[in-house]
Design a protein around this motif. Structure first.
Motif, short mmCIF file in Angstrom:
data_model
loop_
_atom_site.label_atom_id
_atom_site.label_comp_id
_atom_site.label_asym_id
_atom_site.label_seq_id
_atom_site.Cartn_x
_atom_site.Cartn_y
_atom_site.Cartn_z
N VAL A 265 52.41 12.43 -51.27
CA VAL A 265 51.93 13.41 -52.24
C VAL A 265 50.85 12.79 -53.12
O VAL A 265 51.07 11.74 -53.74
CB VAL A 265 53.10 13.91 -53.12
CG1 VAL A 265 52.62 15.00 -54.07
CG2 VAL A 265 54.25 14.41 -52.25
N HIS B 281 56.93 13.18 -47.27
CA HIS B 281 55.64 13.63 -47.81
C HIS B 281 54.92 12.48 -48.49
O HIS B 281 55.55 11.70 -49.22
CB HIS B 281 55.86 14.72 -48.88
CG HIS B 281 56.44 15.98 -48.35
ND1 HIS B 281 55.67 17.05 -47.95
CD2 HIS B 281 57.72 16.37 -48.15
CE1 HIS B 281 56.45 18.03 -47.54
NE2 HIS B 281 57.70 17.63 -47.64
N THR C 71 62.56 14.20 -43.49
CA THR C 71 61.33 14.85 -43.93
C THR C 71 60.66 13.90 -44.91
O THR C 71 61.31 13.36 -45.81
CB THR C 71 61.63 16.19 -44.63
OG1 THR C 71 62.27 17.06 -43.68
CG2 THR C 71 60.37 16.85 -45.15
N SER D 143 58.79 16.13 -40.35
CA SER D 143 59.83 17.04 -40.82
C SER D 143 61.10 16.84 -40.01
O SER D 143 61.05 16.48 -38.83
CB SER D 143 59.35 18.48 -40.67
OG SER D 143 60.43 19.37 -40.86
N GLY E 32 50.14 16.10 -57.55
CA GLY E 32 50.45 17.13 -56.57
C GLY E 32 51.95 17.35 -56.41
O GLY E 32 52.77 16.77 -57.11
N THR E 33 52.28 18.22 -55.47
CA THR E 33 53.67 18.49 -55.13
C THR E 33 53.80 18.43 -53.61
O THR E 33 52.83 18.58 -52.88
CB THR E 33 54.12 19.88 -55.62
OG1 THR E 33 53.27 20.87 -55.04
CG2 THR E 33 54.08 19.98 -57.13
N ALA E 34 55.01 18.23 -53.16
CA ALA E 34 55.27 18.20 -51.72
C ALA E 34 54.93 19.56 -51.12
O ALA E 34 55.33 20.60 -51.64
CB ALA E 34 56.74 17.85 -51.48
N SER E 35 54.19 19.54 -50.01
CA SER E 35 53.79 20.78 -49.35
C SER E 35 53.50 20.48 -47.88
O SER E 35 53.48 19.32 -47.46
CB SER E 35 52.55 21.37 -50.01
OG SER E 35 51.43 20.54 -49.75
N ALA E 36 53.23 21.52 -47.12
CA ALA E 36 52.93 21.36 -45.70
C ALA E 36 51.68 20.51 -45.49
O ALA E 36 51.55 19.82 -44.49
CB ALA E 36 52.76 22.73 -45.04
N THR E 37 50.75 20.53 -46.45
CA THR E 37 49.49 19.78 -46.29
C THR E 37 49.66 18.28 -46.44
O THR E 37 48.82 17.52 -45.99
CB THR E 37 48.42 20.27 -47.28
OG1 THR E 37 48.90 20.09 -48.61
CG2 THR E 37 48.07 21.72 -47.05
N ASN E 38 50.74 17.83 -47.09
CA ASN E 38 50.94 16.38 -47.24
C ASN E 38 52.23 15.89 -46.57
O ASN E 38 52.68 14.79 -46.82
CB ASN E 38 50.88 15.97 -48.71
CG ASN E 38 51.87 16.70 -49.59
OD1 ASN E 38 53.00 16.94 -49.21
ND2 ASN E 38 51.43 17.07 -50.78
N GLN E 39 52.78 16.72 -45.71
CA GLN E 39 54.00 16.36 -44.99
C GLN E 39 53.62 15.50 -43.78
O GLN E 39 52.80 15.90 -42.96
CB GLN E 39 54.74 17.60 -44.54
CG GLN E 39 56.07 17.33 -43.90
CD GLN E 39 56.81 18.62 -43.60
OE1 GLN E 39 56.23 19.60 -43.16
NE2 GLN E 39 58.09 18.60 -43.87
#
Length: 117
Positions: free
Chosen positions: A54, A52, A50, A68, A58-65
Motif C-alpha cells: 500500500v 497488499h 492475501t 489473494s 493509501g488503503t488496501a485495494s485491488a490496485t495494490n494487491q
C-alpha cells in the motif's frame, strides 16, 4: 547511492484473518528486495494468503494487491508448508505491507527487506 542496510521484520508474526500492517517503510527511505517467509502451522488445512503493498496515505485495494487467498493463481499454503516469496518491487517512504490469512493464527510471517536511504 545512499546508505543501504538490511532490515529484518520482527519476530515472526501470526497472521490474522483481517488485513493488518506488518511493515512500514521509514521516512526518507525506500524498501526493495522484499522477501516474505510464510509457514502454515496447520497440519490439516490449506490456508490462503492475501497481501497488499500500500502506498503512503493509501488503503488496501485491488490496485495494490500482490496476491489473494481466493483469486486464481493466488497464494495457497498446503498443510505444514513453508514458502519463501521474493518480490522484485520497490516501495517508498510511508508505504506499508498489509497481509491476512484465510484462517487466523495458523500462518507465521517473517518479512526481510533492503532499506535504502
Amino acid at each position: 547511492m545512499g546508505t543501504i542496510r538490511k532490515q529484518s521484520g520482527s519476530t515472526p508474526a501470526q497472521l490474522t484473518a483481517s488485513l493488518a500492517t506488518y511493515y512500514t517503510v521509514p521516512a526518507s527511505t525506500s524498501a526493495k528486495d522484499i522477501t516474505f517467509d510464510f509457514l502454515n502451522t496447520d497440519t490439516a488445512n490449506a490456508i490462503g494468503i492475501t497481501l497488499h503493498l500500500v502506498p503512503s496515505g493509501g488503503t488496501a485495494s485491488a490496485t495494490n494487491q500482490l496476491f489473494s487467498e481466493t483469486a486464481p493463481g493466488g497464494l495457497i499454503l498446503a498443510p505444514s508448508e513453508w514458502r519463501s516469496v521474493p518480490i522484485d518491487q520497490s516501495i517508498g517512504a510511508g508505504a506499508f505491507i498489509q497481509v491476512k490469512a484465510s484462517i487466523a493464527s495458523k500462518v507465521a510471517l517473517h518479512i526481510t527487506v533492503t532499506e535504502v536511504s
